[in-house]
Motif scaffolding. Structure first.
Motif, PDB file in Angstrom:
ATOM      1  N   VAL A   1     -73.626   9.731   0.553  1.00 30.56           N
ATOM      2  CA  VAL A   1     -74.005   9.810   2.177  1.00 30.56           C
ATOM      3  C   VAL A   1     -73.231  10.464   2.554  1.00 30.56           C
ATOM      4  N   LEU A   2     -71.927   9.645   3.132  1.00 28.93           N
ATOM      5  CA  LEU A   2     -70.403   8.805   3.608  1.00 28.93           C
ATOM      6  C   LEU A   2     -69.978  10.695   3.155  1.00 28.93           C
ATOM      7  N   TYR A   3     -70.024  10.736   1.990  1.00 32.07           N
ATOM      8  CA  TYR A   3     -68.939  11.947   1.249  1.00 32.07           C
ATOM      9  C   TYR A   3     -69.934  13.653   1.245  1.00 32.07           C
ATOM     10  N   GLY A   4     -70.810  13.443   1.484  1.00 28.87           N
ATOM     11  CA  GLY A   4     -71.715  15.044   1.845  1.00 28.87           C
ATOM     12  C   GLY A   4     -72.154  15.635   0.664  1.00 28.87           C
ATOM     13  N   PRO A   5     -72.742  16.834   1.237  1.00 26.91           N
ATOM     14  CA  PRO A   5     -73.329  17.720   0.363  1.00 26.91           C
ATOM     15  C   PRO A   5     -72.210  18.040  -1.165  1.00 26.91           C
ATOM     16  N   ASP A   6     -70.419  18.651  -0.550  1.00 24.25           N
ATOM     17  CA  ASP A   6     -69.810  18.650  -1.005  1.00 24.25           C
ATOM     18  C   ASP A   6     -69.400  18.019  -2.538  1.00 24.25           C
ATOM     19  N   LEU A   7     -69.671  16.697  -2.311  1.00 25.47           N
ATOM     20  CA  LEU A   7     -69.526  15.662  -3.321  1.00 25.47           C
ATOM     21  C   LEU A   7     -69.815  16.242  -4.967  1.00 25.47           C
ATOM     22  N   ASP A   8     -68.529  16.423  -5.640  1.00 22.93           N
ATOM     23  CA  ASP A   8     -69.248  16.778  -7.550  1.00 22.93           C
ATOM     24  C   ASP A   8     -69.988  15.905  -8.098  1.00 22.93           C
ATOM     25  N   PHE A   9     -70.629  16.661  -8.194  1.00 19.69           N
ATOM     26  CA  PHE A   9     -72.645  16.080  -8.688  1.00 19.69           C
ATOM     27  C   PHE A   9     -72.007  16.015 -10.346  1.00 19.69           C
ATOM     28  N   THR A  10     -70.610  16.317 -10.719  1.00 20.19           N
ATOM     29  CA  THR A  10     -70.308  16.477 -12.107  1.00 20.19           C
ATOM     30  C   THR A  10     -70.096  14.576 -12.464  1.00 20.19           C
ATOM     31  N   ALA A  11     -69.972  14.338 -12.282  1.00 25.93           N
ATOM     32  CA  ALA A  11     -69.893  13.215 -11.809  1.00 25.93           C
ATOM     33  C   ALA A  11     -70.832  11.897 -12.429  1.00 25.93           C
ATOM     34  N   LEU A  12     -72.066  12.780 -11.677  1.00 28.03           N
ATOM     35  CA  LEU A  12     -73.340  12.026 -12.834  1.00 28.03           C
ATOM     36  C   LEU A  12     -73.588  11.778 -14.105  1.00 28.03           C
ATOM     37  N   THR A  13     -72.444  12.888 -14.358  1.00 24.60           N
ATOM     38  CA  THR A  13     -73.137  12.813 -16.250  1.00 24.60           C
ATOM     39  C   THR A  13     -72.371  12.023 -16.543  1.00 24.60           C
ATOM     40  N   GLU A  14     -71.577  11.182 -15.997  1.00 28.86           N
ATOM     41  CA  GLU A  14     -69.966  10.768 -16.634  1.00 28.86           C
ATOM     42  C   GLU A  14     -71.287   9.107 -16.069  1.00 28.86           C
ATOM     43  N   VAL A  15     -71.920   8.924 -16.223  1.00 28.70           N
ATOM     44  CA  VAL A  15     -72.348   6.831 -15.310  1.00 28.70           C
ATOM     45  C   VAL A  15     -74.226   7.012 -16.578  1.00 28.70           C
ATOM     46  N   ASP A  16     -74.052   5.319 -16.895  1.00 29.85           N
ATOM     47  CA  ASP A  16     -75.171   5.101 -17.871  1.00 29.85           C
ATOM     48  C   ASP A  16     -76.586   6.433 -16.861  1.00 29.85           C
ATOM     49  N   GLU A  17     -77.528   5.961 -17.918  1.00 31.70           N
ATOM     50  CA  GLU A  17     -78.543   6.989 -17.450  1.00 31.70           C
ATOM     51  C   GLU A  17     -79.670   6.177 -16.291  1.00 31.70           C
ATOM     52  N   THR A  18     -79.433   4.847 -15.932  1.00 34.11           N
ATOM     53  CA  THR A  18     -79.854   3.278 -16.126  1.00 34.11           C
ATOM     54  C   THR A  18     -80.129   4.168 -14.258  1.00 34.11           C
ATOM     55  N   ILE A  19     -78.320   3.985 -14.009  1.00 31.75           N
ATOM     56  CA  ILE A  19     -77.476   4.098 -12.844  1.00 31.75           C
ATOM     57  C   ILE A  19     -77.439   5.463 -11.868  1.00 31.75           C
ATOM     58  N   ARG A  20     -77.521   6.409 -12.907  1.00 31.27           N
ATOM     59  CA  ARG A  20     -78.421   7.859 -12.709  1.00 31.27           C
ATOM     60  C   ARG A  20     -79.671   8.191 -11.958  1.00 31.27           C
ATOM     61  N   LEU A  21     -80.847   7.741 -12.682  1.00 29.81           N
ATOM     62  CA  LEU A  21     -81.672   7.861 -12.447  1.00 29.81           C
ATOM     63  C   LEU A  21     -81.488   6.325 -10.691  1.00 29.81           C
ATOM     64  N   ALA A  22     -81.093   5.259 -10.809  1.00 22.08           N
ATOM     65  CA  ALA A  22     -80.836   5.112  -9.876  1.00 22.08           C
ATOM     66  C   ALA A  22     -80.665   6.004  -8.364  1.00 22.08           C
ATOM     67  N   ILE A  23     -79.498   6.123  -8.806  1.00 21.45           N
ATOM     68  CA  ILE A  23     -78.913   7.024  -7.299  1.00 21.45           C
ATOM     69  C   ILE A  23     -80.008   8.414  -6.680  1.00 21.45           C
ATOM     70  N   LEU A  24     -80.421   8.996  -8.058  1.00 21.07           N
ATOM     71  CA  LEU A  24     -81.196  10.352  -7.880  1.00 21.07           C
ATOM     72  C   LEU A  24     -82.311   9.827  -6.887  1.00 21.07           C
ATOM     73  N   ARG A  25     -82.386   8.849  -7.391  1.00 19.15           N
ATOM     74  CA  ARG A  25     -84.116   8.273  -6.774  1.00 19.15           C
ATOM     75  C   ARG A  25     -83.404   7.889  -5.027  1.00 19.15           C
ATOM     76  N   GLU A  26     -82.906   7.510  -4.864  1.00 20.70           N
ATOM     77  CA  GLU A  26     -82.834   6.862  -3.255  1.00 20.70           C
ATOM     78  C   GLU A  26     -82.476   8.362  -2.712  1.00 20.70           C
ATOM     79  N   LEU A  27     -81.284   9.122  -3.839  1.00 25.29           N
ATOM     80  CA  LEU A  27     -80.702   9.657  -2.268  1.00 25.29           C
ATOM     81  C   LEU A  27     -81.741  11.019  -1.805  1.00 25.29           C
TER      82      LEU A  27
END
Lengths: 479, 479
Positions: free
Chosen positions: B84-110
């Motif tokens: 949220v602090l970084y804003g929308p130009d953050l590189d979402f590719t980083a989400l391909t590099e984390v565990d599925e559990t973490i990825r889903l948790a982030i996507l669901r809360e954002l």
């Protein structure tokens, strides 16, 4: 699988076989993706007939990997006959695609002159790969017949430690000064004769050949000719040290999704390039080694090894296992009186040990894999240890209930329930603890946890399992 | 490891931190290659201070893979705060590099808007990777807010089967007609705006976009401008079908050492490109799945999973193991009288079963791995079965001698020697047979041998081990 495999993998019809109008056999069997029987028989036919033209027509256009698969299927005397009949322009790269045992056998039986001719056509990383497992005298015999330049380059790679990243590098690469323009660089490549076979980026070096950066080919192709290389290059971030291990190099490649990377010496001078195809091999070898180690098989065991070699190699691990099994039996022997008085204990005790062994293996597998991929480190070790112990406790309680009820009914003795239940809880928690702490400790002390964790974990689960069950039973039943 | 890692991985000093003259912390801990504590604390500092500039200065230049490692270390609420602090130009590719559990948790809360903004910047294969594990409604919510073109492309990939190679493809690629010259092609690339991020070859298609061939970039760079593409292209040999499995695609890549490959639909029309970095991920996932399966852990278990999820997931395998252990105990119960009369049998019997289990696991490990890498097929199955049985026989005899002597001395009963010896020979030969035949049969029937072989092999070795030892002892000693 490959969309047009059927048309393209079948080689041209043998030009001499004019009396034989049937098309050449398809290379791969559709069913199991192996080399087709018909193709192997066709090759055998040309070998028996000493039909060099027919052989070349059949195998001359095969990819090195398919050629390697073919070599693995043939008998050893057929392999030698094939090399001799085909002659020195056969693509020796195929030797990088066969098991070490087969490669060594072929190299040792072929005339040295033929090997030397074949080696001369290879890229240096392939040549090193083929030579490195030979005995020193055998290597020397081949090396001394090579031209001085090639011999020196090979020797430099072979002098690196056995698992050094530098052994997998090509020494041909394109390096340009930073002040060149894109146009100059393209013209240079068009005119050069001595370029690497394939490459994906060019490198930027200073006059002392120290690595300054790299430019990918697509960047060059989409940049206007007058632009200077210095303006479009990436800084030299992910260079590999020639003495880094291949595993470290693979970690850099996978972490940063590289396709090729510069290799530098200790002084930062560029000495070669590693490409991702070699890294893929390293990763496969690594996974192979981990899987085998966890199963109690030595990493270098190959399908083509002799019965005698495999027997001895497996014996070692089984012998270690025998010692841990005897240790567990000593624990059982300690409770001989109890067993004599209550045979139900003898019947049930393997269940406790077996559950412990399997739970311990689960935890150990996760720990070993996470250590190997660097997902488990100091930052999260304590959290994972805690988690595994809670998982062990929860499943311990679950199976305590299940097995407690079964045991009580089976032997019509309700008090057996809490005895085996409590033993299962203790054993599964110990299994979890051993399964995570043992790999962590081995890793901390620089021992490969994939190879060595198993016997320790089994010892813990067996000893704790038998001791907990028989000990609690002795106390409870007063025997 | 990377030659200049220390200089290059440390990001620039935060431009606003003028009162803080110390340099920014190094990203990686030298010791264990993880994210350094100092770096994590610095990030936490910017989050607490809501210092967006400081955060961007710290993490803005991180490689997606390093960014992913950082996300895994942070707590979930910190991850959300960071996005949220970084804003929308953050590189979402980083989400391909984390565990599925973490990825889903982030996507669901954002906030969905933020996710949609982030997704728009991604290559299609990364976007699919991030979206594919979400529930259908969640996917729909994000997809419907994307522009029509991007939504359609994503939807096409998501409509493919879950493990289809097409899900890993980029849909941006350069395709030219065969009659173009090298010069035309280079000019086209210089002028195009909408090129893929990186690419290694260009493709040759006919007017119906059917794949005709490919040309590597280095080939283009070293060819004179007037030459026609048709003259230098490679025929379309190793194209991947979009509906091939990712495992099949990986097999083609490793077999032919590819860096990228065209993906075609059933009609041979080119629809995308798969690059080797995705294939490396597939290979790692595959090795991961095999290692875990052999250790009795489900392939999707990740370090970040909850205790409860892991407990249930491991319970299943342990429950299957409980059934095989009970079966073995039933065999033991059959010999209760013998055990009561001769407690030495109870002490020694786990040794026989344990040796059988370990020998069976050795053979099974080799078989499962060789099946996975396609080294074991119809052509050599019988040879390997024979070989394993001879190895089992030889080691059976070896351990029969060793353990026979130990048992005879231990219990001061010479006749125990041949009894346990014969049992060991029978058990180790059965273990070898089970260890190779069970994976082969499972594979033949389309069941993954890595997942399912273990319980069957253990059942064979336990049942045969206990039955052989106790049975022979009963006959021999007449009890």
């Amino acid at each position: 699988m490959a969309a047009e495999a059927d048309d393209t993998l079948a080689p041209e019809a043998p030009p001499l076989g004019l009396d034989e109008p049937t098309p050449p056999p398809v290379f791969r069997d559709e069913e199991d993706d192996g080399v087709s029987r018909a193709f192997v028989e066709a090759v055998r036919g040309t070998l028996e007939a000493q039909d060099a033209e027919g052989l070349r027509a059949l195998v001359g256009d095969l990819h090195e990997s398919d050629f390697g698969d073919l070599l693995e299927i043939l008998f050893q005397e057929e392999r030698i006959a094939l090399f001799v009949l085909y002659g020195p322009d056969l693509d020796f790269t195929a030797l990088t695609e066969v098991d070490e045992t087969i490669r060594l056998a072929i190299l040792r039986e072929l005339p040295t002159e033929l090997v030397v001719e074949g080696m001369r056509e290879l890229e240096i990383d392939d040549a090193v790969y083929i030579l490195e497992d030979l005995e020193d005298e055998e290597k020397f015999e081949i090396l001394q017949k090579l031209p001085a330049m090639e011999r020196a380059a090979l020797q430099r790679s072979l002098d690196l430690p056995e698992d050094a990243a530098g052994r997998r590098m090509q020494t041909q690469f394109i390096a340009v000064p930073p002040f060149w323009t894109v146009g100059q660089t393209i013209d240079f490549m068009r005119e050069s004769q001595d370029l690497p076979d394939t490459f994906y980026e060019i490198y930027v070096v200073d006059p002392a050949v120290r690595l300054k950066g790299s430019v990918s080919l697509d960047k060059i192709l989409r940049t206007q000719r007058p632009k200077r290389i210095a303006e479009i290059m990436n800084p030299a971030e992910h260079a590999i040290l020639a003495t880094d291990t291949q595993e470290e190099a693979a970690r850099v490649f996978t972490r940063y999704n590289l396709v090729s990377a510069a290799v530098v010496d200790a002084a930062g001078r560029m000495v070669g390039v590693i490409t991702v195809d070699d890294i893929v091999d390293v990763l496969e070898e690594e996974a192979d080694a981990d899987i085998k180690a966890l199963g109690g098989v030595k990493a270098d065991e190959e399908l083509s090894d002799s019965v005698w070699y495999i027997t001895r190699s497996r014996f070692t691990w089984l012998f270690v296992n025998l010692l841990t099994a005897i240790l567990a039996s000593l624990v059982i022997g300690f409770f001989a009186d109890a067993l004599e008085q209550m045979v139900a204990l003898a019947v049930l005790m393997p269940i406790v040990a077996s559950m412990g062994g399997n739970a311990g293996t689960q935890t150990m597998t996760v720990a070993v894999r996470a250590l190997g991929t660097r997902q488990l480190g100091r930052a999260n070790a304590m959290r994972i240890v805690r988690r595994e112990m809670i998982v062990g406790l929860l499943n311990g309680v679950a199976f305590a209930v299940v097995m407690g009820i079964i045991a009580a009914i089976w032997f019509d003795l309700p008090t057996l329930g809490p005895v085996i239940g409590l033993a299962l809880v203790i054993t599964l928690v110990s299994a979890a603890l051993g399964g995570i702490v043992i790999p962590l400790l081995l890793d901390r002390f620089g021992v490969d946890p994939a190879v060595s964790s198993g016997p320790f974990v089994t010892t813990v689960t067996d000893v704790v399992g038998f001791f907990a069950f028989l000990g609690i039973a002795s106390l409870w039943f007063g025997i």
